[in-house]
Design a protein around this motif. Structure first.
Motif, PDB file in Angstrom:
ATOM      1  N   ILE A 150       0.799  -1.271   0.080  1.00  0.00           N
ATOM      2  CA  ILE A 150      -0.029   0.030  -0.118  1.00  0.00           C
ATOM      3  C   ILE A 150       0.785   1.226   0.072  1.00  0.00           C
ATOM      4  CG2 ILE A 150      -1.868   1.328   1.443  1.00  0.00           C
ATOM      5  CD1 ILE A 150      -2.794  -1.393   2.461  1.00  0.00           C
ATOM      6  N   ALA A 151       1.942   1.365   0.667  1.00  0.00           N
ATOM      7  CA  ALA A 151       2.923   2.391   0.873  1.00  0.00           C
ATOM      8  C   ALA A 151       3.716   2.703  -0.349  1.00  0.00           C
ATOM      9  CB  ALA A 151       3.955   2.096   1.950  1.00  0.00           C
ATOM     10  N   MET A 152       3.938   1.503  -1.232  1.00  0.00           N
ATOM     11  CA  MET A 152       4.720   1.784  -2.424  1.00  0.00           C
ATOM     12  C   MET A 152       3.860   2.210  -3.590  1.00  0.00           C
ATOM     13  SD  MET A 152       7.288  -1.497  -2.941  1.00  0.00           S
ATOM     14  CE  MET A 152       6.527  -2.795  -2.271  1.00  0.00           C
ATOM     15  N   ILE A 153       2.469   1.703  -3.605  1.00  0.00           N
ATOM     16  CA  ILE A 153       1.291   2.104  -4.598  1.00  0.00           C
ATOM     17  C   ILE A 153       0.972   3.473  -4.218  1.00  0.00           C
ATOM     18  CG2 ILE A 153      -0.889   1.725  -5.434  1.00  0.00           C
ATOM     19  CD1 ILE A 153      -0.475  -1.189  -4.865  1.00  0.00           C
ATOM     20  N   GLY A 154       0.665   3.940  -2.989  1.00  0.00           N
ATOM     21  CA  GLY A 154       0.526   5.188  -2.713  1.00  0.00           C
ATOM     22  C   GLY A 154       1.526   6.201  -3.031  1.00  0.00           C
ATOM     23  N   ALA A 155       2.719   5.993  -2.664  1.00  0.00           N
ATOM     24  CA  ALA A 155       3.944   6.840  -3.096  1.00  0.00           C
ATOM     25  C   ALA A 155       3.827   7.140  -4.466  1.00  0.00           C
ATOM     26  CB  ALA A 155       5.065   6.407  -2.398  1.00  0.00           C
ATOM     27  N   PHE A 156       3.663   6.011  -5.247  1.00  0.00           N
ATOM     28  CA  PHE A 156       3.900   6.465  -6.683  1.00  0.00           C
ATOM     29  C   PHE A 156       2.598   7.162  -7.107  1.00  0.00           C
ATOM     30  CE2 PHE A 156       7.150   3.214  -6.771  1.00  0.00           C
ATOM     31  CZ  PHE A 156       8.135   3.569  -7.986  1.00  0.00           C
ATOM     32  N   LEU A 157       1.400   6.908  -6.566  1.00  0.00           N
ATOM     33  CA  LEU A 157       0.248   7.532  -7.028  1.00  0.00           C
ATOM     34  C   LEU A 157       0.190   8.984  -6.580  1.00  0.00           C
ATOM     35  CD1 LEU A 157      -2.679   5.033  -6.067  1.00  0.00           C
ATOM     36  CD2 LEU A 157      -1.938   5.515  -8.504  1.00  0.00           C
ATOM     37  N   ILE A 158       1.033   9.325  -5.521  1.00  0.00           N
ATOM     38  CA  ILE A 158       0.763  10.961  -5.297  1.00  0.00           C
ATOM     39  C   ILE A 158       2.302  11.590  -5.839  1.00  0.00           C
ATOM     40  CG2 ILE A 158      -0.371  10.660  -3.040  1.00  0.00           C
ATOM     41  CD1 ILE A 158       1.955  10.644  -1.548  1.00  0.00           C
ATOM     42  N   GLY A 159       2.998  10.759  -6.572  1.00  0.00           N
ATOM     43  CA  GLY A 159       3.925  11.369  -7.075  1.00  0.00           C
ATOM     44  C   GLY A 159       5.358  11.437  -6.736  1.00  0.00           C
ATOM     45  N   GLU A 160       5.471  10.527  -5.671  1.00  0.00           N
ATOM     46  CA  GLU A 160       6.523  10.658  -4.811  1.00  0.00           C
ATOM     47  C   GLU A 160       7.417   9.235  -5.319  1.00  0.00           C
ATOM     48  OE1 GLU A 160       7.801  12.577  -2.924  1.00  0.00           O
ATOM     49  OE2 GLU A 160       6.313  14.202  -2.477  1.00  0.00           O
ATOM     50  N   GLN A 343       1.826  11.481   5.164  1.00  0.00           N
ATOM     51  CA  GLN A 343       2.190  11.004   6.158  1.00  0.00           C
ATOM     52  C   GLN A 343       1.641   9.666   6.716  1.00  0.00           C
ATOM     53  OE1 GLN A 343       3.837  13.200   9.132  1.00  0.00           O
ATOM     54  NE2 GLN A 343       4.663  13.912   6.935  1.00  0.00           N
ATOM     55  N   GLY A 344       0.554   9.410   6.284  1.00  0.00           N
ATOM     56  CA  GLY A 344      -0.407   8.333   6.492  1.00  0.00           C
ATOM     57  C   GLY A 344       0.399   7.149   6.153  1.00  0.00           C
ATOM     58  N   LEU A 345       1.130   7.382   4.701  1.00  0.00           N
ATOM     59  CA  LEU A 345       1.844   6.332   4.209  1.00  0.00           C
ATOM     60  C   LEU A 345       3.301   5.942   4.840  1.00  0.00           C
ATOM     61  CD1 LEU A 345       1.632   7.095   0.418  1.00  0.00           C
ATOM     62  CD2 LEU A 345       0.481   5.203   1.767  1.00  0.00           C
ATOM     63  N   ALA A 346       3.690   6.942   5.371  1.00  0.00           N
ATOM     64  CA  ALA A 346       4.802   6.793   6.414  1.00  0.00           C
ATOM     65  C   ALA A 346       4.424   6.027   7.485  1.00  0.00           C
ATOM     66  CB  ALA A 346       5.519   8.103   6.573  1.00  0.00           C
ATOM     67  N   ILE A 347       3.325   6.281   8.174  1.00  0.00           N
ATOM     68  CA  ILE A 347       3.128   5.580   9.494  1.00  0.00           C
ATOM     69  C   ILE A 347       2.671   4.169   8.833  1.00  0.00           C
ATOM     70  CG2 ILE A 347       0.904   5.155  10.909  1.00  0.00           C
ATOM     71  CD1 ILE A 347       0.731   8.171  11.078  1.00  0.00           C
ATOM     72  N   LEU A 348       2.313   3.653   7.801  1.00  0.00           N
ATOM     73  CA  LEU A 348       2.111   2.146   7.478  1.00  0.00           C
ATOM     74  C   LEU A 348       3.165   1.459   7.520  1.00  0.00           C
ATOM     75  CD1 LEU A 348      -0.624   2.266   4.340  1.00  0.00           C
ATOM     76  CD2 LEU A 348      -0.677   1.463   6.769  1.00  0.00           C
ATOM     77  N   ILE A 349       4.331   2.277   7.194  1.00  0.00           N
ATOM     78  CA  ILE A 349       5.725   1.687   7.115  1.00  0.00           C
ATOM     79  C   ILE A 349       6.270   1.177   8.363  1.00  0.00           C
ATOM     80  CG2 ILE A 349       8.237   2.016   6.551  1.00  0.00           C
ATOM     81  CD1 ILE A 349       7.160   3.514   4.059  1.00  0.00           C
ATOM     82  N   ILE A 350       5.858   2.195   9.490  1.00  0.00           N
ATOM     83  CA  ILE A 350       6.410   1.736  10.634  1.00  0.00           C
ATOM     84  C   ILE A 350       5.595   0.706  11.265  1.00  0.00           C
ATOM     85  CG2 ILE A 350       7.645   4.058  10.968  1.00  0.00           C
ATOM     86  CD1 ILE A 350       5.413   5.200  12.683  1.00  0.00           C
ATOM     87  N   GLY A 351       4.391   0.363  10.780  1.00  0.00           N
ATOM     88  CA  GLY A 351       3.500  -0.675  11.250  1.00  0.00           C
ATOM     89  C   GLY A 351       4.225  -2.021  11.366  1.00  0.00           C
ATOM     90  N   CYS A 352       5.653  -2.198  10.701  1.00  0.00           N
ATOM     91  CA  CYS A 352       6.318  -3.438  10.834  1.00  0.00           C
ATOM     92  C   CYS A 352       6.707  -3.742  12.077  1.00  0.00           C
ATOM     93  CB  CYS A 352       7.456  -3.439   9.925  1.00  0.00           C
ATOM     94  SG  CYS A 352       8.442  -4.808   9.911  1.00  0.00           S
ATOM     95  N   PRO A 353       6.182  -4.911  12.848  1.00  0.00           N
ATOM     96  CA  PRO A 353       6.715  -5.378  14.275  1.00  0.00           C
ATOM     97  C   PRO A 353       7.783  -6.258  14.045  1.00  0.00           C
ATOM     98  CG  PRO A 353       4.903  -6.642  13.479  1.00  0.00           C
ATOM     99  CD  PRO A 353       5.186  -5.987  12.231  1.00  0.00           C
ATOM    100  N   CYS A 354       8.530  -6.082  13.083  1.00  0.00           N
ATOM    101  CA  CYS A 354       9.730  -7.215  13.055  1.00  0.00           C
ATOM    102  C   CYS A 354      10.663  -7.113  13.962  1.00  0.00           C
ATOM    103  CB  CYS A 354      10.170  -7.320  11.534  1.00  0.00           C
ATOM    104  SG  CYS A 354       9.242  -8.047  10.187  1.00  0.00           S
ATOM    105  N   ALA A 355      11.311  -5.881  14.031  1.00  0.00           N
ATOM    106  CA  ALA A 355      12.113  -5.585  15.276  1.00  0.00           C
ATOM    107  C   ALA A 355      11.966  -6.046  16.504  1.00  0.00           C
ATOM    108  CB  ALA A 355      12.677  -4.073  15.212  1.00  0.00           C
ATOM    109  N   LEU A 356      10.580  -5.695  16.846  1.00  0.00           N
ATOM    110  CA  LEU A 356      10.054  -6.177  18.291  1.00  0.00           C
ATOM    111  C   LEU A 356       9.988  -7.691  18.343  1.00  0.00           C
ATOM    112  CD1 LEU A 356       8.911  -4.937  20.724  1.00  0.00           C
ATOM    113  CD2 LEU A 356       6.729  -5.407  19.429  1.00  0.00           C
ATOM    114  N   VAL A 357       9.409  -8.471  17.197  1.00  0.00           N
ATOM    115  CA  VAL A 357       9.307  -9.893  17.262  1.00  0.00           C
ATOM    116  C   VAL A 357      10.766 -10.380  17.426  1.00  0.00           C
ATOM    117  CG1 VAL A 357       8.610 -11.881  16.049  1.00  0.00           C
ATOM    118  CG2 VAL A 357       7.186  -9.810  15.819  1.00  0.00           C
ATOM    119  N   LEU A 358      11.765  -9.768  16.682  1.00  0.00           N
ATOM    120  CA  LEU A 358      13.250 -10.374  16.563  1.00  0.00           C
ATOM    121  C   LEU A 358      13.892  -9.899  18.047  1.00  0.00           C
ATOM    122  CD1 LEU A 358      14.820  -9.408  13.265  1.00  0.00           C
ATOM    123  CD2 LEU A 358      14.484 -11.749  14.326  1.00  0.00           C
ATOM    124  N   SER A 359      13.322  -9.121  18.845  1.00  0.00           N
ATOM    125  CA  SER A 359      14.003  -8.895  19.975  1.00  0.00           C
ATOM    126  C   SER A 359      14.590 -10.106  21.001  1.00  0.00           C
ATOM    127  CB  SER A 359      13.459  -7.746  20.737  1.00  0.00           C
ATOM    128  OG  SER A 359      11.918  -8.416  21.171  1.00  0.00           O
TER     129      SER A 359
END
Length: 713
Positions: A150-160, A343-359
């Motif tokens: 979603i973040a990748m598609i959204g970034a390309f759609l808004i021209g980023e 800003q919402g797309l950026a928040i989607l990216i930090i939704g990854c809990p991998c670092a926490l699960v790997l702790s």
């Protein structure tokens, strides 16, 4: 339950999601997928074809064809995924080079060409994430792949375009680094487990033949030459050599082995040639049991891990809702949709809990590996966690605090009766017992000429007191003073008994219902490392060290004072020891240390049972922690490792959550960028991984422990 090796698991959080999908397959509700060991445990009645399809949807697969198992599975895992890791790294490098080239030529490129080239760069590194995410999106399943898509598609759609491509590249790098960290921890454990040879040289009718170690049978004769590994537990049939048993006991100094000596499978024959008689088939050997227990230890989750996994399950949906609110509410109020969608797309990216699960898992695997390398087998990360929280360590006396090398140093005999040979009676009653006290009495009896020719008698154990043997003529008792009534004692016998007690001896008494026939004063020696071990445990945070013994108070007090113990309890029956531990563990976390021979009830009762057994079957089976060499000095080291693992896990959790909180706070003034979001997530994963891997580095004291020389007697 059946265990299967799995390949293609990209991250810890992906493993959790995949496990939930597998559990939806009929009869697979108890399925367990462990990212740390890449193993999938399934009930036997599960349709493996259906499981294969679930795995394939997420890019994973069985490492080998199911139902085609070999019993010869003892750590020789081959890394068939090495090629895919190289391919993954190559694609990331190509994508990064293309991205850098486009960024430098942006001013000279038409907009359509810039868009196409950034799309190509994003596709090269992120196509697998995109495909998985798109599939999940259509199934309304919001995993980290879905959020990134979603973040990748959204970034390309808004021209980023540039930032959309950067998200794909950095996320791909993040996943590669996450996998690299776990592979390093797994590689360290596999190097520890790849100790048993695949083949052995069998001697048949005087001829040598190479066979797989799984084909060896008890009694087979094998030849092991200098530099070769011993294939399974065995006894030296002929020859002598120095054997390095570090793989089993943690003792790096070779041990001289001669005819009749036992050797461990996996040990290395260093010089001479040995002909061995196999005493255990490989599957029952100490090495095979250690492999199985280490793998089981890696797959068991601690309460903290379970709590993290539960949190991660809800974290991603909450972040998704938050991202939607950030896009819609401020956008509707300010009208600046581009800014707040970004800003919402950026928040989607930090939704990854991998670092926490790997702790937790990498740190625990590193801690278990490090403990095993110093000769301490911890059966689960749960017990490693509990070792760091110990309040009291309870120790048995004989064979644990003391060497267990008992000898009779004083003997009192009643006036001679020609019809009674006390040493023959002692020899018969103790029989084939391997308890240190029994061995001391048997040795003394044999020195006095006892040859076990006494007519058969019925011998039974009287718990906490000793033995009773019934013959045609009378009943004999051998044990402590609780076996005998006060009227049984003569003045001379009482005097001899009291004198032995005052001198700190353990006393064994032989008699009948009416007479004391003999009194034996037995003495043991405190282990050289006992006092140092007690002091080191105190420095590690253990508040109290206690000795429990069935021995008399005088002998117990002497040993307790020499060892620097806080307290001791003497004259205890086996049930008294269990009762003490039950009462103690209601107030504090208690570990019990015993020799693994006669301490099973107490070891099982304590929160952590620690056995000293040099790899003996009884020690491995009954305890939670096994000191593979009968040496107390290693105990404080594993307690310290437990403390270090806990500190690292807490640091990891703080870093994983801290960086994400900072990123979320940046949305308030609208400063959060896709670059910072992905870098904060990747940075957390990299830091968590690197900090966890530092646990594999042994301390200076541990290195000294491994090269410490034995004093030859």
């Amino acid at each position: 339950m059946e265990k299967h090796k799995i390949t293609g698991i990209d991250c810890a959080n992906c493993a959790l999601e995949l496990e939930r999908d597998i559990r939806k397959v009929p009869n697979a509700k108890e399925a367990k997928l462990t990212y740390a060991t890449e193993t999938l445990v399934l009930p036997e009645n599960v349709d493996l074809d259906q499981v294969s399809k679930v795995l394939a949807r997420e890019g994973a697969a069985f490492a080998e064809i199911p139902n085609n198992h070999s019993d010869h599975d003892h750590g020789h895992d081959h890394d068939h995924s090495a090629g895919s890791h190289k391919k993954e790294l190559t694609l990331l490098a190509v994508s990064a080079v293309l991205f850098a080239a486009v960024m430098m030529m942006e001013a000279n490129l038409p907009r359509w060409a810039e868009l196409i080239l950034y799309l190509i760069a994003a596709s090269i590194s992120g196509y697998t994430t995109f495909l998985r995410g798109l599939r999940n999106l259509f199934r309304f399943r919001f995993t980290i792949d879905t959020l990134m898509t979603i973040a990748m598609i959204g970034a390309f759609l808004i021209g980023e375009w540039r930032e959309g491509a950067m998200v794909a590249i950095l996320f791909g790098l993040n996943e590669y680094l996450e996998g690299y960290g776990m592979r390093r921890a797994q590689q360290s454990m596999k190097s520890l487990l790849s100790l048993a040879p695949e083949t052995a040289t069998l001697i048949i009718d005087g001829k040598e033949r190479e066979v797989g170690i799984e084909n060896l049978a008890v009694g087979d004769k094998v030849i092991v030459k200098a530099g070769e590994k011993i294939p399974s537990d065995a006894r030296v049939y002929s020859g002598s050599s120095n054997v390095n048993e570090a793989a089993i006991t943690g003792e790096a100094v070779p041990v001289k082995k001669r005819e009749g000596d036992d050797v461990f499978g996996g040990a290395v024959n260093q010089d001479g040639t040995l002909i061995l008689s196999i005493t255990k088939v490989y599957k029952e050997s100490s090495m095979a049991k250690i492999f199985a227990l280490v793998e089981e230890a890696q797959s068991q989750q601690t309460p903290l891990e379970l709590a993290i996994d539960k949190f991660a399950r809800f974290y991603t949906p909450v972040i998704l809702v938050l991202a939607m609110l950030v896009m819609l509410v401020p956008g509707a109020i300010t009208g600046d949709w581009n800014l707040w969608v970004y800003q919402g797309l950026a928040i989607l990216i930090i939704g990854c809990p991998c670092a926490l699960v790997l702790s937790s898992p990498i740190a625990l695997m590193a801690g278990l590996t490090r403990s095993a390398k110093i000769g301490v087998l911890v059966k689960s990360g749960v017990f490693l966690e509990q070792l760091a929280k110990l309040d009291e360590v309870v120790m048995d006396k004989t064979g644990t605090l003391t060497k267990g090398e008992l000898s009779v140093v004083s003997t009192w005999l009643a006036p001679a009766d020609p019809t009674i040979n006390v040493f023959e009676i002692v020899r018969k009653m103790e029989g084939e017992s391997h308890h240190p006290l029994a061995l001391a009495l048997i040795t003394e009896a044999e020195k006095q000429g006892a040859n076990n020719t006494l007519a058969d008698g019925s011998v039974r154990t009287i718990a906490g007191k000793g033995l009773e043997m019934t013959t045609e003529d009378t009943s004999y008792f051998l044990g402590n003073n609780r076996l005998f009534e006060e009227a049984t004692w003569s003045i001379d016998a009482k005097h001899a008994y009291d004198l032995m007690l005052k001198e700190g001896m353990t006393v064994a008494i032989l008699g009948t219902k009416t007479d004391i026939l003999a009194i034996f004063g037995i003495r043991d020696q405190l282990r050289e490392e006992a006092k140092e071990t007690v002091a080191a445990l105190k420095r590690s945070g253990v508040k109290q060290v206690t000795m429990l013994t069935g021995d008399n108070a005088e002998s117990a007090q002497l040993m307790a004072e020499k060892a620097g113990l806080d307290q001791f309890k003497a004259n205890l029956l086996p049930e008294d020891k269990v009762a003490y531990i039950k009462e103690a563990k209601e107030k504090r976390l208690v570990a019990m240390v015993g020799d693994g021979i006669n301490d099973s009830p107490a070891l099982a009762t304590a929160q952590v049972g620690i056995a000293m057994g040099q790899g003996s079957d009884s020690a491995i089976e009954v305890a939670d922690v096994v000191l593979m060499q009968s040496h107390l000095k290693r105990l404080p080291f594993v307690v310290d490792i437990g403390h270090k693992v806990q500190r690292v896990i807490h640091w990891n959790i703080g870093i994983a959550l801290g960086l994400k909180i900072i990123a979320l706070l940046l949305t308030i003034p609208g400063w959060l960028t896709l670059w910072f979001a992905i870098l904060s997530d990747m940075g957390a994963t990299v830091l968590v991984t690197l900090i966890s891997l530092t646990l594999l580095i042994p301390s200076k004291a541990e290195k000294e422990l491994l090269v410490e020389k034995k004093v030859e007697e």
